[in-house]
Design a protein around this motif. Structure first.
Motif, PDB file in Angstrom:
ATOM      1  N   ALA A 148       0.776  -1.350   0.055  1.00  0.00           N
ATOM      2  CA  ALA A 148      -0.035   0.101  -0.075  1.00  0.00           C
ATOM      3  C   ALA A 148       1.110   1.068   0.040  1.00  0.00           C
ATOM      4  N   PRO A 149       1.578   1.691  -1.061  1.00  0.00           N
ATOM      5  CA  PRO A 149       2.335   2.878  -1.245  1.00  0.00           C
ATOM      6  C   PRO A 149       1.542   4.054  -0.866  1.00  0.00           C
ATOM      7  N   ALA A 150       2.057   5.112  -0.397  1.00  0.00           N
ATOM      8  CA  ALA A 150       1.559   6.223   0.254  1.00  0.00           C
ATOM      9  C   ALA A 150       1.218   7.213  -1.101  1.00  0.00           C
ATOM     10  N   GLY A 151       1.806   7.028  -2.367  1.00  0.00           N
ATOM     11  CA  GLY A 151       1.376   7.323  -3.605  1.00  0.00           C
ATOM     12  C   GLY A 151       2.105   6.901  -4.701  1.00  0.00           C
ATOM     13  N   PHE A 162      -7.220  -4.234  -4.285  1.00  0.00           N
ATOM     14  CA  PHE A 162      -8.393  -4.086  -3.626  1.00  0.00           C
ATOM     15  C   PHE A 162      -8.184  -2.946  -2.886  1.00  0.00           C
ATOM     16  N   SER A 163      -9.209  -2.487  -2.005  1.00  0.00           N
ATOM     17  CA  SER A 163      -9.094  -1.581  -1.014  1.00  0.00           C
ATOM     18  C   SER A 163      -9.793  -1.829   0.181  1.00  0.00           C
ATOM     19  N   ASP A 164      -9.452  -1.332   1.769  1.00  0.00           N
ATOM     20  CA  ASP A 164     -10.197  -1.648   2.377  1.00  0.00           C
ATOM     21  C   ASP A 164     -10.226  -0.631   3.679  1.00  0.00           C
ATOM     22  N   ALA A 165     -11.220  -0.562   4.427  1.00  0.00           N
ATOM     23  CA  ALA A 165     -11.420   0.630   5.138  1.00  0.00           C
ATOM     24  C   ALA A 165     -10.550   0.425   6.432  1.00  0.00           C
ATOM     25  N   PHE A 166     -10.178   1.868   6.978  1.00  0.00           N
ATOM     26  CA  PHE A 166      -9.831   1.871   8.218  1.00  0.00           C
ATOM     27  C   PHE A 166     -10.527   1.636   9.407  1.00  0.00           C
ATOM     28  N   GLY A 167     -10.206   1.352  10.457  1.00  0.00           N
ATOM     29  CA  GLY A 167     -11.054   1.179  11.605  1.00  0.00           C
ATOM     30  C   GLY A 167     -10.187   0.765  12.817  1.00  0.00           C
ATOM     31  N   LEU A 168     -10.913   0.350  13.751  1.00  0.00           N
ATOM     32  CA  LEU A 168     -10.280  -0.009  14.961  1.00  0.00           C
ATOM     33  C   LEU A 168      -9.882  -1.523  15.128  1.00  0.00           C
ATOM     34  N   ARG A 195       0.282   3.917  17.899  1.00  0.00           N
ATOM     35  CA  ARG A 195       0.326   4.424  16.510  1.00  0.00           C
ATOM     36  C   ARG A 195       1.122   3.570  15.659  1.00  0.00           C
ATOM     37  N   ASN A 196       0.838   3.832  14.242  1.00  0.00           N
ATOM     38  CA  ASN A 196       1.417   3.095  13.278  1.00  0.00           C
ATOM     39  C   ASN A 196       1.777   3.801  12.059  1.00  0.00           C
ATOM     40  N   GLU A 197       2.528   3.544  11.089  1.00  0.00           N
ATOM     41  CA  GLU A 197       2.738   4.219  10.010  1.00  0.00           C
ATOM     42  C   GLU A 197       1.542   4.322   9.148  1.00  0.00           C
ATOM     43  N   LEU A 198       0.907   3.246   9.018  1.00  0.00           N
ATOM     44  CA  LEU A 198      -0.439   3.512   8.022  1.00  0.00           C
ATOM     45  C   LEU A 198      -1.232   4.542   8.611  1.00  0.00           C
ATOM     46  N   TRP A 231      -3.975  -2.773  24.477  1.00  0.00           N
ATOM     47  CA  TRP A 231      -4.016  -1.743  23.315  1.00  0.00           C
ATOM     48  C   TRP A 231      -5.081  -2.072  22.449  1.00  0.00           C
ATOM     49  N   VAL A 232      -5.116  -0.721  21.598  1.00  0.00           N
ATOM     50  CA  VAL A 232      -5.932  -0.710  20.300  1.00  0.00           C
ATOM     51  C   VAL A 232      -5.200  -0.128  19.290  1.00  0.00           C
ATOM     52  N   THR A 233      -5.419  -0.135  18.180  1.00  0.00           N
ATOM     53  CA  THR A 233      -4.697   0.435  16.998  1.00  0.00           C
ATOM     54  C   THR A 233      -5.551   0.812  15.922  1.00  0.00           C
ATOM     55  N   VAL A 234      -5.260   1.636  15.043  1.00  0.00           N
ATOM     56  CA  VAL A 234      -6.208   1.921  13.919  1.00  0.00           C
ATOM     57  C   VAL A 234      -5.204   1.456  12.735  1.00  0.00           C
ATOM     58  N   LEU A 235      -6.050   0.367  11.915  1.00  0.00           N
ATOM     59  CA  LEU A 235      -5.381  -0.106  10.728  1.00  0.00           C
ATOM     60  C   LEU A 235      -6.540  -0.573   9.674  1.00  0.00           C
ATOM     61  N   PRO A 236      -6.226  -1.007   8.641  1.00  0.00           N
ATOM     62  CA  PRO A 236      -7.281  -1.520   7.620  1.00  0.00           C
ATOM     63  C   PRO A 236      -7.925  -2.706   8.123  1.00  0.00           C
ATOM     64  N   SER A 237      -9.160  -3.222   7.700  1.00  0.00           N
ATOM     65  CA  SER A 237      -9.970  -4.122   8.346  1.00  0.00           C
ATOM     66  C   SER A 237      -9.360  -5.388   7.957  1.00  0.00           C
ATOM     67  N   THR A 238      -8.608  -5.849   6.766  1.00  0.00           N
ATOM     68  CA  THR A 238      -8.046  -6.843   6.618  1.00  0.00           C
ATOM     69  C   THR A 238      -6.790  -7.461   7.307  1.00  0.00           C
ATOM     70  N   VAL A 239      -6.562  -6.618   8.178  1.00  0.00           N
ATOM     71  CA  VAL A 239      -5.298  -6.768   9.136  1.00  0.00           C
ATOM     72  C   VAL A 239      -5.875  -8.175  10.038  1.00  0.00           C
ATOM     73  N   ILE A 240      -7.147  -8.103  10.449  1.00  0.00           N
ATOM     74  CA  ILE A 240      -7.490  -9.286  11.400  1.00  0.00           C
ATOM     75  C   ILE A 240      -7.468 -10.690  11.049  1.00  0.00           C
ATOM     76  N   GLN A 241      -7.361 -10.636   9.434  1.00  0.00           N
ATOM     77  CA  GLN A 241      -6.700 -11.741   9.086  1.00  0.00           C
ATOM     78  C   GLN A 241      -5.898 -12.578   9.301  1.00  0.00           C
ATOM     79  N   ILE A 242      -4.614 -11.678   9.964  1.00  0.00           N
ATOM     80  CA  ILE A 242      -3.666 -12.359  10.674  1.00  0.00           C
ATOM     81  C   ILE A 242      -3.816 -13.184  11.766  1.00  0.00           C
ATOM     82  N   ASP A 243      -5.006 -12.833  12.562  1.00  0.00           N
ATOM     83  CA  ASP A 243      -5.508 -13.835  13.712  1.00  0.00           C
ATOM     84  C   ASP A 243      -7.225 -13.481  13.883  1.00  0.00           C
TER      85      ASP A 243
END
Length: 296
Positions: A148-151, A162-168, A195-198, A231-243
């Motif tokens: 996911a490049p910044a530009g 594809f694109s996925d929404a940011f959320g908690l 906090r994170n880079e994305l 802890w909580v963090t803000v990341l795209p939805s597909t990140v939860i597919q890690i676990d």
């Protein structure tokens, strides 16, 4: 004197083991030879790397050099493996990297099918963050990146996947995971946020997490911290597919940002047939469906 890779390797192993004797055993050299190598490195730098002659405590410079040496050695060793793999594979080697949240979605399916179609080709896969993938791609260290490049990046061709929404992102038993009320960015003020880079790319998230004292660059580290429940963090939805069994995702009512994940290849490189075929198989994945199904 030029600093050589084996000097960095000797230093790193001594720093990690804490003794010349153990480092000499691992490197199959004599302790005196290792000692001379370290002395030459310190003389070149003009400062000590170890705080004591026992080699069990580093100076601030030593800490910095160790961090840089580990990175360089990791890349150097990966490069050697790639060269040897290319030389021994009957029809060559392709190297592919993807961000962790995507790697598990496609590598099992695509790599298996690719190897069946190209039995003489070897494949090297790795998961990296988007910045690392772009660096590896522009330096010619990988053939294909999924990130996911910044530009737009000069010299890199991007094909949207594809694109996925940011959320908690939070643990499944976190109070916000089951709260009936809608989630808003203002709710982050009462949480311990990583906090994170994305998410730092998004102004509204930066403002909402401005007082957060913790940040992490690695996605796997982020999710490991979040799974603990504190802890909580803000990341795209597909990140939860890690676990998907232990992570939960909730969208923010007042945040409409999405991450765009692209297939990345260098524009100035003549594509080999097997690389083009792998890229075509990646594009053929039903990305929208996979992005909607945790654990797909």
């Amino acid at each position: 004197m030029t600093i050589k890779i084996e000097m960095l390797r000797a230093f790193a192993i001594v720093a990690e083991s804490g003794t010349l004797a153990e480092a000499a055993t691992r490197l199959r050299r004599t302790p005196s030879a290792i000692s001379m190598t370290l002395k030459g490195l310190e003389e070149h730098l003009g400062q000590r790397l170890f705080a004591t002659d026992r080699k069990n405590r580093l100076t601030p410079l030593g800490e910095y050099v160790l961090d840089q040496a580990r990175r360089e050695l990791q890349q150097f060793d990966a490069t050697i493996r790639a060269i040897e793999g290319f030389a021994t594979a009957p029809q060559g080697l392709i190297q592919v990297a993807a961000v962790p949240s995507v790697a598990g979605m496609i590598f099992p399916q695509v790599v298996g099918a690719f190897l069946a179609r190209h039995p003489g080709v070897s494949v090297e896969i790795r998961d990296m963050d988007s910045i690392g993938i772009l660096e590896a791609l522009t330096r010619g260290r990988i053939d294909i990146g999924i990130a996911a490049p910044a530009g737009p990046v000069r010299g890199v061709r991007a094909v949207p996947l594809f694109s996925d929404a940011f959320g908690l992102i939070m643990a499944r038993d976190h109070p916000l995971a089951t709260r009936s009320a809608p989630l808003r960015l203002a709710d982050l003020g009462a949480q311990q946020v990583l906090r994170n880079e994305l998410s730092d790319r998004i102004e509204a998230v930066r403002e909402a997490t401005g007082t957060a004292r913790m940040s992490a660059l690695n996605t796997l580290t982020l999710t490991a911290m979040v799974r603990g429940g504190q802890w909580v963090t803000v990341l795209p939805s597909t990140v939860i597919q890690i676990d998907p069994e232990r992570l939960a995702f909730r969208a923010f009512e007042d945040l409409g940002e999405h991450r765009q994940v692209d297939l990345l290849m260098r524009e100035d490189r003549v594509e080999r047939e097997e690389v083009s075929d792998f890229a075509a198989m990646v594009r053929a994945v039903d990305w929208d469906q996979r992005a909607k199904r945790p654990g797909a």
